[in-house]
Enzyme design. Structure first.
Site, PDB file in Angstrom:
ATOM      1  N   ASN A 212     -11.996  11.857  -4.138  1.00  9.21           N
ATOM      2  CA  ASN A 212     -10.885  12.766  -4.445  1.00  9.21           C
ATOM      3  C   ASN A 212     -11.018  13.244  -5.883  1.00  9.21           C
ATOM      4  O   ASN A 212     -11.968  12.874  -6.590  1.00  9.21           O
ATOM      5  CB  ASN A 212      -9.546  12.062  -4.196  1.00  9.21           C
ATOM      6  CG  ASN A 212      -9.443  10.786  -4.998  1.00  9.21           C
ATOM      7  OD1 ASN A 212      -9.398  10.811  -6.213  1.00  9.21           O
ATOM      8  ND2 ASN A 212      -9.444   9.637  -4.318  1.00  9.21           N
ATOM      9  N   LYS A 291     -30.375   8.673   5.672  1.00 17.46           N
ATOM     10  CA  LYS A 291     -29.693   9.946   5.444  1.00 17.46           C
ATOM     11  C   LYS A 291     -29.422  10.634   6.795  1.00 17.46           C
ATOM     12  O   LYS A 291     -30.334  10.736   7.616  1.00 17.46           O
ATOM     13  CB  LYS A 291     -30.570  10.832   4.564  1.00 17.46           C
ATOM     14  CG  LYS A 291     -29.892  12.099   4.150  1.00 17.46           C
ATOM     15  CD  LYS A 291     -30.765  12.938   3.235  1.00 17.46           C
ATOM     16  CE  LYS A 291     -30.169  14.305   3.109  1.00 17.46           C
ATOM     17  NZ  LYS A 291     -31.102  15.376   3.408  1.00 17.46           N
ATOM     18  N   PHE A 325       1.901   4.661  -8.364  1.00 20.23           N
ATOM     19  CA  PHE A 325       1.882   6.106  -8.583  1.00 20.23           C
ATOM     20  C   PHE A 325       2.009   6.797  -7.229  1.00 20.23           C
ATOM     21  O   PHE A 325       1.625   6.229  -6.207  1.00 20.23           O
ATOM     22  CB  PHE A 325       0.573   6.533  -9.256  1.00 20.23           C
ATOM     23  CG  PHE A 325       0.631   6.426 -10.757  1.00 20.23           C
ATOM     24  CD1 PHE A 325       0.609   5.183 -11.370  1.00 20.23           C
ATOM     25  CD2 PHE A 325       0.740   7.560 -11.558  1.00 20.23           C
ATOM     26  CE1 PHE A 325       0.690   5.060 -12.749  1.00 20.23           C
ATOM     27  CE2 PHE A 325       0.814   7.455 -12.940  1.00 20.23           C
ATOM     28  CZ  PHE A 325       0.794   6.213 -13.531  1.00 20.23           C
ATOM     29  N   LYS A 339       8.326   5.009  -0.970  1.00 20.97           N
ATOM     30  CA  LYS A 339       7.115   4.225  -1.276  1.00 20.97           C
ATOM     31  C   LYS A 339       7.451   3.042  -2.169  1.00 20.97           C
ATOM     32  O   LYS A 339       6.919   1.951  -1.993  1.00 20.97           O
ATOM     33  CB  LYS A 339       6.073   5.104  -1.967  1.00 20.97           C
ATOM     34  CG  LYS A 339       5.277   5.929  -0.994  1.00 20.97           C
ATOM     35  CD  LYS A 339       4.228   6.780  -1.672  1.00 20.97           C
ATOM     36  CE  LYS A 339       3.651   7.757  -0.659  1.00 20.97           C
ATOM     37  NZ  LYS A 339       2.846   8.797  -1.258  1.00 20.97           N
ATOM     38  N   LYS A 343       6.702  -0.694  -0.798  1.00 23.38           N
ATOM     39  CA  LYS A 343       5.649  -1.494  -1.456  1.00 23.38           C
ATOM     40  C   LYS A 343       6.227  -2.536  -2.409  1.00 23.38           C
ATOM     41  O   LYS A 343       5.488  -3.211  -3.111  1.00 23.38           O
ATOM     42  CB  LYS A 343       4.671  -0.560  -2.182  1.00 23.38           C
ATOM     43  CG  LYS A 343       3.993   0.433  -1.253  1.00 23.38           C
ATOM     44  CD  LYS A 343       2.822   1.136  -1.894  1.00 23.38           C
ATOM     45  CE  LYS A 343       2.314   2.271  -1.007  1.00 23.38           C
ATOM     46  NZ  LYS A 343       0.976   2.713  -1.370  1.00 23.38           N
TER      47      LYS A 343
HETATM   48  N1  CTP Z   1      -2.725   2.673  -3.183  1.00 23.79           N
HETATM   49  C1  CTP Z   1      -3.320   1.461  -2.945  1.00 23.79           C
HETATM   50  N2  CTP Z   1      -4.187   1.303  -1.897  1.00 23.79           N
HETATM   51  C2  CTP Z   1      -4.447   2.323  -1.070  1.00 23.79           C
HETATM   52  C3  CTP Z   1      -3.844   3.574  -1.290  1.00 23.79           C
HETATM   53  C4  CTP Z   1      -2.988   3.718  -2.358  1.00 23.79           C
HETATM   54  O1  CTP Z   1      -3.081   0.524  -3.691  1.00 23.79           O
HETATM   55  N3  CTP Z   1      -5.289   2.147  -0.068  1.00 23.79           N
HETATM   56  C5  CTP Z   1      -1.783   2.798  -4.317  1.00 23.79           C
HETATM   57  C6  CTP Z   1      -2.152   3.835  -5.321  1.00 23.79           C
HETATM   58  O2  CTP Z   1      -2.918   3.271  -6.380  1.00 23.79           O
HETATM   59  C7  CTP Z   1      -0.814   4.324  -5.811  1.00 23.79           C
HETATM   60  C8  CTP Z   1       0.038   4.223  -4.585  1.00 23.79           C
HETATM   61  O3  CTP Z   1      -0.547   3.223  -3.779  1.00 23.79           O
HETATM   62  O4  CTP Z   1      -0.253   3.504  -6.804  1.00 23.79           O
HETATM   63  C9  CTP Z   1       0.066   5.512  -3.810  1.00 23.79           C
HETATM   64  O5  CTP Z   1       0.700   5.275  -2.634  1.00 23.79           O
HETATM   65  P1  CTP Z   1       0.270   5.981  -1.270  1.00 23.79           P
HETATM   66  O6  CTP Z   1       1.372   5.708  -0.306  1.00 23.79           O
HETATM   67  O7  CTP Z   1      -1.072   5.606  -0.823  1.00 23.79           O
HETATM   68  O8  CTP Z   1       0.252   7.435  -1.746  1.00 23.79           O
HETATM   69  P2  CTP Z   1      -0.518   8.523  -1.081  1.00 23.79           P
HETATM   70  O9  CTP Z   1      -1.986   8.246  -0.948  1.00 23.79           O
HETATM   71  O10 CTP Z   1      -0.120   9.726  -1.797  1.00 23.79           O
HETATM   72  O11 CTP Z   1       0.136   8.377   0.379  1.00 23.79           O
HETATM   73  P3  CTP Z   1       0.339   9.513   1.408  1.00 23.79           P
HETATM   74  O12 CTP Z   1      -1.001  10.129   1.496  1.00 23.79           O
HETATM   75  O13 CTP Z   1       0.767   8.799   2.632  1.00 23.79           O
HETATM   76  O14 CTP Z   1       1.407  10.343   0.784  1.00 23.79           O
END
Ligand code: CTP
Length: 412
Positions: A212, A291, A325, A339, A343
């Site tokens: 990303n 590959k 975040f 969230k 969490k």
């Molecule tokens: N995070 C994590 N492990 C993951 C994904 C995210 O610890 N596999 C943490 C990120 O570091 C961040 C937070 O979770 O602090 C983000 O939450 P998340 O719900 O994953 O956000 P998005 O990816 O934006 O979720 P969505 O795509 O469902 O909106």
């Protein structure tokens, strides 16, 4: 708001070939809003003339101990006394020797005598034989003991065409140390921070991966901000172009699974966890060691869910402070609160990448900080370093609400 605005830095330049690099560093410091005043030794002026540094710092360069103008005759006391920090860059073996042994025989050594070792950051640069000389090493160790910060030289090709230790530390390392020391405050001393940063990469085959746009800037800024408050910081980061601050214990990972392992291992001793990494929610179900070759007009890729690391941490939270975040484009605040609750977090920092100045990779961000108690704090658009300082300030408030046993309840 810029927390470095109006901070005063005395920049001392001593005579070595690395003097030319001081120009770039001064430019970086001035760009951050820091008020930089330069003092040069006579030997330093043999390499680059004061005009360069005068132009970059917007101040006259000081070098004479006894200037003709009586008005500035006490500047060797006033300027280092007023400075928030003194940076000596490059610092020669001779200068280090004088400072370690209390010699003040020109303007710069006298200024450093006034500032004291605890306010002084030294960036040694010299040939490997000089750096390895036990006398120099002893002087450096002595200054460290007195409280000076040493930005250790790097290893590489030197101006004398040899390869070894002694070249001036990178500009990024020096700027990062200066930022941390200018804002030094040790109210987090004894607290262990675990901070994640950057993107993860989920490989498909040896040459392709899913990732990303995260640059890691936010997590690295948080690391600096926590270090400047005296915390111990473990930084676990995915691939970025950034240089981690010297004092962070840094672990480099690639995939979400590697990040998960590293985070879980460090969790037991962490008092505060900030998950600013953009962890991939999915990974390719199958990794091909060869590959992949193209076939047909389209291919179907099966992805598998990664562990939500933060959610796992939330289940074993105990007395820890957990900060997450979130990136949201719709129902920003409501989604972020959800969230936070799901969490089991204390704080969540949310931003909308569609807002101006809040895009991925930008140096700025516009965030809202939400708390477990339902508070909502909208910050204005600001540099990520200042966003980080504000987040750390919120953590400081929460830390004060913790019982005195907070530091000891974590299994360190
Ligand atoms: N995070 C994590 N492990 C993951 C994904 C995210 O610890 N596999 C943490 C990120 O570091 C961040 C937070 O979770 O602090 C983000 O939450 P998340 O719900 O994953 O956000 P998005 O990816 O934006 O979720 P969505 O795509 O469902 O909106």
């Amino acid at each position: 708001m810029n927390t470095l605005q109006n901070k005063k830095l005395l920049f001392g330049i001593t005579g070595g070939i690395a003097v030319y690099k001081a120009a770039e560093i001064i430019r970086g410091l001035v760009k951050m809003g820091i008020d930089v005043q330069v003092a040069m030794t006579k030997h330093a002026q043999q390499f680059v003339t004061p005009l360069t540094f005068e132009t970059l710092s917007n101040h006259p360069v000081m070098s004479e101990m006894f200037p003709a103008d009586e008005m500035v005759a006490t500047r060797h006391i006033g300027i280092p006394g007023d400075a928030d920090a003194v940076l000596i860059c490059p610092a020669t073996a001779n200068f280090i020797g004088k400072m370690a042994n209390g010699i003040a025989d020109d303007l710069l050594t006298t200024m450093v005598m006034v500032a004291g070792p605890e306010k002084t950051i030294l960036c040694p640069a010299m040939n490997t034989e000089m750096w390895d000389n036990p006398v120099v090493q002893k002087n450096v160790a002595l200054l460290r003991e007195y409280g000076s910060k040493i930005v250790d030289p790097g290893h590489g090709e030197l101006a004398c065409h040899t390869i070894g230790a002694g070249r001036l530390a990178s500009i990024e390392r020096i700027l990062s140390t200066a930022r941390i020391e200018l804002l030094r405050n040790n109210d987090f001393s004894g607290l262990n921070f675990l901070i994640t940063a950057g993107p993860t990469e989920e490989p498909l085959d040896p040459v392709r991966y899913i990732t990303n746009l995260s640059s890691g800037k936010m997590g690295f800024a948080l690391t600096e901000a926590a270090l400047s408050r005296g915390a111990n910081v473990m930084l676990i980061t995915g691939h970025t172009e950034l240089t981690p601050p010297d004092d962070a214990e840094t672990i480099f990972v690639r995939t979400a699974a590697e990040m998960e392992r590293a985070v879980l291992q460090a969790y037991s001793s962490a008092h505060v966890v900030i998950m600013s990494a953009a962890v991939s929610d999915y990974r390719p179900a199958d990794y091909s060691p060869s590959k992949l070759k193209k076939e047909g007009d389209s291919i179907l890729l099966t992805l598998k869910r990664n562990t939500d690391i933060l959610a796992e941490l939330g289940k074993e939270k105990k007395d820890r402070l957990l900060v997450g975040f979130a990136v949201e484009t719709d129902n920003v605040v409501a989604n972020a609160f959800r969230k936070l609750r799901e969490k089991n977090l204390d704080l969540i920092v949310v931003n909308n990448p569609n807002e101006e100045g809040a895009a991925f990779r930008s140096d700025t961000n516009r965030v809202t900080i939400l708390s477990r108690e339902g508070e909502e704090k909208d910050l204005s658009l600001m540099e990520k370093f200042d966003v980080a300082r504000q987040i750390i300030d919120e953590i400081a408030v929460l830390k004060e609400l913790k019982p005195a046993s907070f530091k000891t309840t974590i299994e360190v």
